[in-house]
Design a protein around this motif. Structure first.
Motif, PDB file in Angstrom:
ATOM      1  N   ARG A 172      14.859   2.238  -2.394  1.00  0.00           N
ATOM      2  CA  ARG A 172      15.564   0.955  -2.547  1.00  0.00           C
ATOM      3  C   ARG A 172      15.513   0.153  -1.254  1.00  0.00           C
ATOM      4  NH1 ARG A 172      21.366   1.870  -4.073  1.00  0.00           N
ATOM      5  NH2 ARG A 172      21.429  -0.407  -3.892  1.00  0.00           N
ATOM      6  N   PHE A 173      15.619   0.853  -0.136  1.00  0.00           N
ATOM      7  CA  PHE A 173      15.665   0.166   1.161  1.00  0.00           C
ATOM      8  C   PHE A 173      14.393   0.472   1.958  1.00  0.00           C
ATOM      9  CE2 PHE A 173      20.033   1.264  -0.025  1.00  0.00           C
ATOM     10  CZ  PHE A 173      20.564  -0.002  -0.140  1.00  0.00           C
ATOM     11  N   ILE A 174      14.058  -0.434   2.890  1.00  0.00           N
ATOM     12  CA  ILE A 174      12.895  -0.160   3.745  1.00  0.00           C
ATOM     13  C   ILE A 174      13.107   1.154   4.501  1.00  0.00           C
ATOM     14  CG2 ILE A 174      11.494  -0.997   5.688  1.00  0.00           C
ATOM     15  CD1 ILE A 174      12.017  -3.813   4.823  1.00  0.00           C
ATOM     16  N   SER A 175      14.386   1.411   4.869  1.00  0.00           N
ATOM     17  CA  SER A 175      14.666   2.630   5.629  1.00  0.00           C
ATOM     18  C   SER A 175      14.335   3.890   4.829  1.00  0.00           C
ATOM     19  CB  SER A 175      16.128   2.647   6.077  1.00  0.00           C
ATOM     20  OG  SER A 175      16.968   2.492   4.940  1.00  0.00           O
ATOM     21  N   ASP A 208       4.677  -4.981 -12.022  1.00  0.00           N
ATOM     22  CA  ASP A 208       5.710  -3.968 -11.849  1.00  0.00           C
ATOM     23  C   ASP A 208       5.770  -3.567 -10.383  1.00  0.00           C
ATOM     24  OD1 ASP A 208       7.554  -2.019 -12.075  1.00  0.00           O
ATOM     25  OD2 ASP A 208       6.314  -0.636 -13.267  1.00  0.00           O
ATOM     26  N   LEU A 209       6.501  -4.391  -9.610  1.00  0.00           N
ATOM     27  CA  LEU A 209       6.620  -4.152  -8.169  1.00  0.00           C
ATOM     28  C   LEU A 209       8.086  -4.227  -7.785  1.00  0.00           C
ATOM     29  CD1 LEU A 209       3.815  -6.571  -6.992  1.00  0.00           C
ATOM     30  CD2 LEU A 209       3.732  -4.081  -6.803  1.00  0.00           C
ATOM     31  N   LEU A 210       8.462  -3.463  -6.771  1.00  0.00           N
ATOM     32  CA  LEU A 210       9.833  -3.537  -6.287  1.00  0.00           C
ATOM     33  C   LEU A 210       9.822  -3.980  -4.825  1.00  0.00           C
ATOM     34  CD1 LEU A 210      12.850  -2.663  -7.078  1.00  0.00           C
ATOM     35  CD2 LEU A 210      12.384  -0.776  -5.492  1.00  0.00           C
ATOM     36  N   LEU A 211      10.656  -5.021  -4.508  1.00  0.00           N
ATOM     37  CA  LEU A 211      10.792  -5.432  -3.113  1.00  0.00           C
ATOM     38  C   LEU A 211      11.902  -4.598  -2.490  1.00  0.00           C
ATOM     39  CD1 LEU A 211      10.517  -9.330  -3.033  1.00  0.00           C
ATOM     40  CD2 LEU A 211       8.779  -7.588  -2.601  1.00  0.00           C
ATOM     41  N   VAL A 265       6.719  -2.238  -3.186  1.00  0.00           N
ATOM     42  CA  VAL A 265       6.308  -0.887  -3.553  1.00  0.00           C
ATOM     43  C   VAL A 265       5.971  -0.881  -5.039  1.00  0.00           C
ATOM     44  CG1 VAL A 265       6.970   1.553  -3.585  1.00  0.00           C
ATOM     45  CG2 VAL A 265       7.898   0.026  -1.857  1.00  0.00           C
ATOM     46  N   SER A 266       5.007  -0.097  -5.401  1.00  0.00           N
ATOM     47  CA  SER A 266       4.651   0.076  -6.805  1.00  0.00           C
ATOM     48  C   SER A 266       5.885   0.543  -7.586  1.00  0.00           C
ATOM     49  CB  SER A 266       3.516   1.106  -6.893  1.00  0.00           C
ATOM     50  OG  SER A 266       3.664   1.888  -8.044  1.00  0.00           O
ATOM     51  N   GLY A 267       6.181  -0.105  -8.720  1.00  0.00           N
ATOM     52  CA  GLY A 267       7.367   0.218  -9.513  1.00  0.00           C
ATOM     53  C   GLY A 267       7.484   1.701  -9.835  1.00  0.00           C
ATOM     54  N   PRO A 268       6.459   2.317 -10.438  1.00  0.00           N
ATOM     55  CA  PRO A 268       6.555   3.746 -10.793  1.00  0.00           C
ATOM     56  C   PRO A 268       6.840   4.631  -9.573  1.00  0.00           C
ATOM     57  CG  PRO A 268       4.626   2.752 -11.812  1.00  0.00           C
ATOM     58  CD  PRO A 268       5.227   1.710 -10.937  1.00  0.00           C
ATOM     59  N   VAL A 269       6.191   4.320  -8.440  1.00  0.00           N
ATOM     60  CA  VAL A 269       6.402   5.135  -7.233  1.00  0.00           C
ATOM     61  C   VAL A 269       7.833   4.996  -6.752  1.00  0.00           C
ATOM     62  CG1 VAL A 269       5.720   5.412  -4.808  1.00  0.00           C
ATOM     63  CG2 VAL A 269       3.982   5.013  -6.560  1.00  0.00           C
ATOM     64  N   ALA A 270       8.345   3.732  -6.755  1.00  0.00           N
ATOM     65  CA  ALA A 270       9.702   3.482  -6.285  1.00  0.00           C
ATOM     66  C   ALA A 270      10.714   4.248  -7.139  1.00  0.00           C
ATOM     67  CB  ALA A 270       9.992   1.984  -6.322  1.00  0.00           C
ATOM     68  N   ARG A 271      10.490   4.207  -8.465  1.00  0.00           N
ATOM     69  CA  ARG A 271      11.443   4.895  -9.350  1.00  0.00           C
ATOM     70  C   ARG A 271      11.345   6.405  -9.166  1.00  0.00           C
ATOM     71  NH1 ARG A 271       9.916   0.499 -12.428  1.00  0.00           N
ATOM     72  NH2 ARG A 271       8.200   1.588 -13.432  1.00  0.00           N
ATOM     73  N   ALA A 272      10.132   6.929  -9.033  1.00  0.00           N
ATOM     74  CA  ALA A 272       9.962   8.376  -8.900  1.00  0.00           C
ATOM     75  C   ALA A 272      10.587   8.893  -7.606  1.00  0.00           C
ATOM     76  CB  ALA A 272       8.472   8.732  -8.925  1.00  0.00           C
TER      77      ALA A 272
END
Lengths: 497, 245
Positions: free
Chosen positions: A142-145, A214-217, A131-138
């Motif tokens: 954290r989890f696929i669920s 800047d990506l989050l798995l 997931v895009s880092g900024p989107v994940a933080r906003a």
């Protein structure tokens, strides 16, 4: 009718001879053929295997960048390649369709196909959701669920992940997701996310760019993704000396090593060959650079010549078949129409699908590429030959008959010259379409200008893409000019519009 | 022996009758005009003579034998054929059009040139015309090339399908006289299909009037003119078409 069967027989014979020449005849020293799939990790591992074998005295032929898992696997089974890098999860799920197999069962299942898990490389490259880092933080992802609550995020998955049974369809069910993904070329997905045009894509856990962008798995909190241990998959008839040489790679590459090798290619602009040789030298497995790189002009010349060979042979064969058949069938309106439908049907088969269909029949390399280009060239040539003949003024045909020209003389001296401008336009179209389509030949290991384009696309390297795209464009323009010249040479100027 | 004879020939297309039991013998080495309104069957009659149309019943005899429809090309080379709008092949020069058949017959280059020269003089074409493509020639010149092409192999029978219909009246008169000159120099059994009675009486010794696929009248030009002194030929034709026997 006798003329008809004779013509067809001669053309088929010519095709057979040409294809026999084009197919890869085994040489005296029987080179080992190394394949890979179309992403950079597969290229790197293919190079690692190739260079290690070369250093051990084997002759190696590279067929890297084969278009997809099934293409590579079928090529191995058919003996068109001897080795390629694969992942255990892909083998059990996507290829064998038996998700529950453990390692021992997998080895047994593969042996039944005369294949061998030659080397376990030592790392695991699973699918993951990035997931895009900024989107994940906003959104606090954290989890696929967590994605279940954000069905509106812009999602694009690689085509393979999107359609594999163990890919998106199963993931959606396991996590009950409402995302609406589209397909995207994997190499372009990260750039799209960084540009803010995309939020989510599928990733491989060893992707070199994961550490750089800047990506989050997202964490696979329901243990959906199986084990994807990297292996070198080989045919059971691999020479024992080669197996011995490759055995030194067992457990040699851990996940961090692979990630940094991937990063060297993805972000530092190193070629897969250079990354592989650096690694092998660091490990003390090879002494000198095994692979002397060709200069760019040598490379481009080589690609261009192969490209010309593929399109040239295909075009000549297509002319040899399409023109006589169209000439014969022009006398029978209904048969001519049926022929147009059939050749039009061929045109609707996507090029990659046609190539994939041809692999089980004729193997990898130039043969399927030439056959596909040949088939695609038929329609424009047949169509234009027929249209050219049908548009000859009926009065002129009547006069020719009334004067006492035989059918053949009328065709040769009157109808064919009058149809010539249209006929030549058909060949020109076929030539230009072939030059474009032949860039896909690299997917089946036929080489040509598609090789740098596809490699460049997979490695996200624009310079490589241009190395193939510019000469291809130049060839298309050259074809246009050459055909204009031929037109002027064989058709009186007042008959050209 | 008569070079061209039609016996009881009929031809229909679906329910339309093109030729209805036509029998006709063409006098040797004379011009016979076949005249009638559009659709009267005169063009079908001409195509019967070179096998472009095969009769449903009856037969056509050329040079004393019924046409062998399996060997038409060889037979057709003994016939000359010219059509309305000239039918010249646009990708060939005038010379190539005229000599095409002779080349296919394997005539030598000196023979070709000599014959070409002869025809040019007779039809008053100039040497520079010969190397032009048809579209570079005037309508009259094209028509003369068409005639030369038909006469190249010195045919015993010449079939002309409204050859001058598309030409302006002044040029037409010139070419009509050139046709007469050609015919006098090299007489052949000539069938001239036309809808112009003035042309018919000017060129032909014999006149055949057709209507609805049948032959209405058959008479000589001389008789025709003496029976209708001082009358305009077109008016005579109108009268003949009304007076069906």
């Amino acid at each position: 009718m006798r003329h008809f069967s004779l013509t067809v027989g001669l053309v088929l014979l010519a095709m057979g001879v040409a294809l026999a020449g084009a197919a890869n005849a085994p040489t005296a020293e029987q080179p080992l053929r190394i394949g890979s799939k179309t992403f950079s990790e597969s290229y790197i591992l293919g190079e690692v295997a190739a260079q290690l074998l070369e250093n051990s005295g084997f002759t190696v032929e590279r067929k890297l960048g084969l278009g997809g898992t099934l293409v590579a696997y079928e090529a191995l089974k058919l003996g068109a390649i001897d080795i390629y890098p694969e992942y255990t999860g892909t083998l059990t799920q996507a290829i064998l369709g038996k998700p529950g197999l453990d390692a021992a069962q997998l080895v047994a299942a593969l042996r039944a196909e005369k294949l061998e898990l030659q080397v376990f490389l030592g790392f695991d490259n699973s699918y993951a959701i990035a997931v895009s880092g900024p989107v994940a933080r906003a959104s606090g992802l954290r989890f696929i669920s967590d994605l279940g609550e954000h069905p509106g995020l812009r999602t694009a998955f690689s085509h393979e992940f999107l359609s594999r049974e163990d890919g998106w369809p199963a993931l959606r069910q396991a996590y009950q997701l409402g995302l609406q993904p589209t397909g995207i070329e994997h190499a372009l997905a990260y750039a799209a996310i960084e540009a803010g045009q995309l939020d989510i894509t599928d990733a491989y856990t060893t992707d070199g760019e994961l550490g750089v962008r800047d990506l989050l798995l997202l964490q696979d909190n329901r243990n959906f993704f199986p084990d994807y241990s990297a292996v070198l998959l080989a045919r059971s008839d691999l020479p024992p000396e080669a197996a011995q040489a490759l055995a030194r790679l067992n457990s040699l590459i851990d996940r961090d090593t692979m990630q940094s090798l991937n990063n060297a290619v993805a972000s530092k602009g190193m070629s897969p060959a250079a990354a592989a040789s650096t690694f092998l030298r660091e490990q003390g497995l090879i002494s000198a650079p095994a692979h002397v790189a060709r200069t760019r002009s040598e490379r481009v010349l080589g690609y261009t010549l192969t490209h010309l060979k593929l399109t040239g042979i295909a075009l000549l064969l297509a002319c040899a078949l399409a023109i006589p058949v169209a000439l014969l069938l022009s006398r029978f309106n209904r048969a001519a129409r049926a022929l147009l439908y059939v050749s039009g049907l061929i045109q609707t088969i996507p090029a990659l699908a046609l190539l994939a269909l041809l692999i089980p029949l004729v193997g990898l390399g130039e043969a399927p590429a030439i056959i596909a280009l040949f088939l695609y060239s038929l329609l424009p040539i047949i169509r234009n030959t027929l249209i050219g003949l049908f548009s000859v003024d009926p009065l002129l045909s009547q006069v020719a008959r009334g004067m006492g020209l035989t059918d053949l003389q009328r065709l040769w001296h009157i109808e064919l010259p009058l149809a010539m401008p249209t006929l030549l336009a058909g060949i020109k179209t076929a030539a230009i379409v072939s030059i474009g389509t032949a860039t896909l030949a690299a997917f089946v290991g036929a080489g040509g200008l598609g090789e740098p384009i596809i490699t460049g696309l997979n490695l996200n390297e624009n310079r490589l893409i241009l190395e193939g795209a510019l000469p291809a464009a130049a060839l298309a323009i050259a074809a246009e000019l050459i055909f204009e010249w031929i037109e002027r040479a064989v058709v009186p100027s007042h008959l050209l519009n | 022996m008569t070079a061209l004879r039609i016996t009881s020939a009929s031809k229909r297309y679906g329910s339309a009758i093109a030729l209805d039991n036509v029998s006709l013998e063409f006098p040797d080495n004379a011009i016979t005009a076949v005249i009638g309104a559009s659709g009267c069957g005169k063009s079908s009659l001409l195509k019967l003579c070179n096998g472009l149309i095969r009769p449903d019943s009856g037969e056509v005899q050329l040079f004393g034998e019924a046409i062998n429809y399996n060997a038409l090309p060889a037979l057709r080379r003994r016939l000359g054929y010219a059509v309305q709008g000239n039918g010249l092949f646009p990708h060939l020069t005038a010379r190539q059009n005229i000599t095409l058949l002779a080349r296919l017959e394997g005539r030598s280059e000196p023979q070709l040139n000599a014959r070409c020269e002869q025809l040019m003089t007779l039809s008053q074409l100039r040497p520079e015309h010969l190397d032009r493509y048809p579209h570079q020639l005037s309508g009259g010149q094209q028509q003369r090339v068409g005639l030369c092409r038909a006469m190249m192999l010195q045919p015993e029978v010449l079939l002309l399908d409204e050859p001058f219909a598309a030409i302006d009246p002044i040029t037409r008169e010139d070419i009509q006289h050139q046709l007469l000159a050609l015919h006098q120099a090299e007489p052949s059994t000539t069938v001239l299909v036309t809808h112009d009675m003035r042309e018919a009486v000017l060129l032909a010794e014999h006149i055949v009037v057709m209507q609805a696929g049948r032959i209405l009248h058959r008479l000589s030009s001389a008789d025709l003119l003496s029976q209708h002194p001082g009358q305009d030929p077109q008016a005579i034709l109108r009268q003949l078409l009304i007076e069906a026997p």
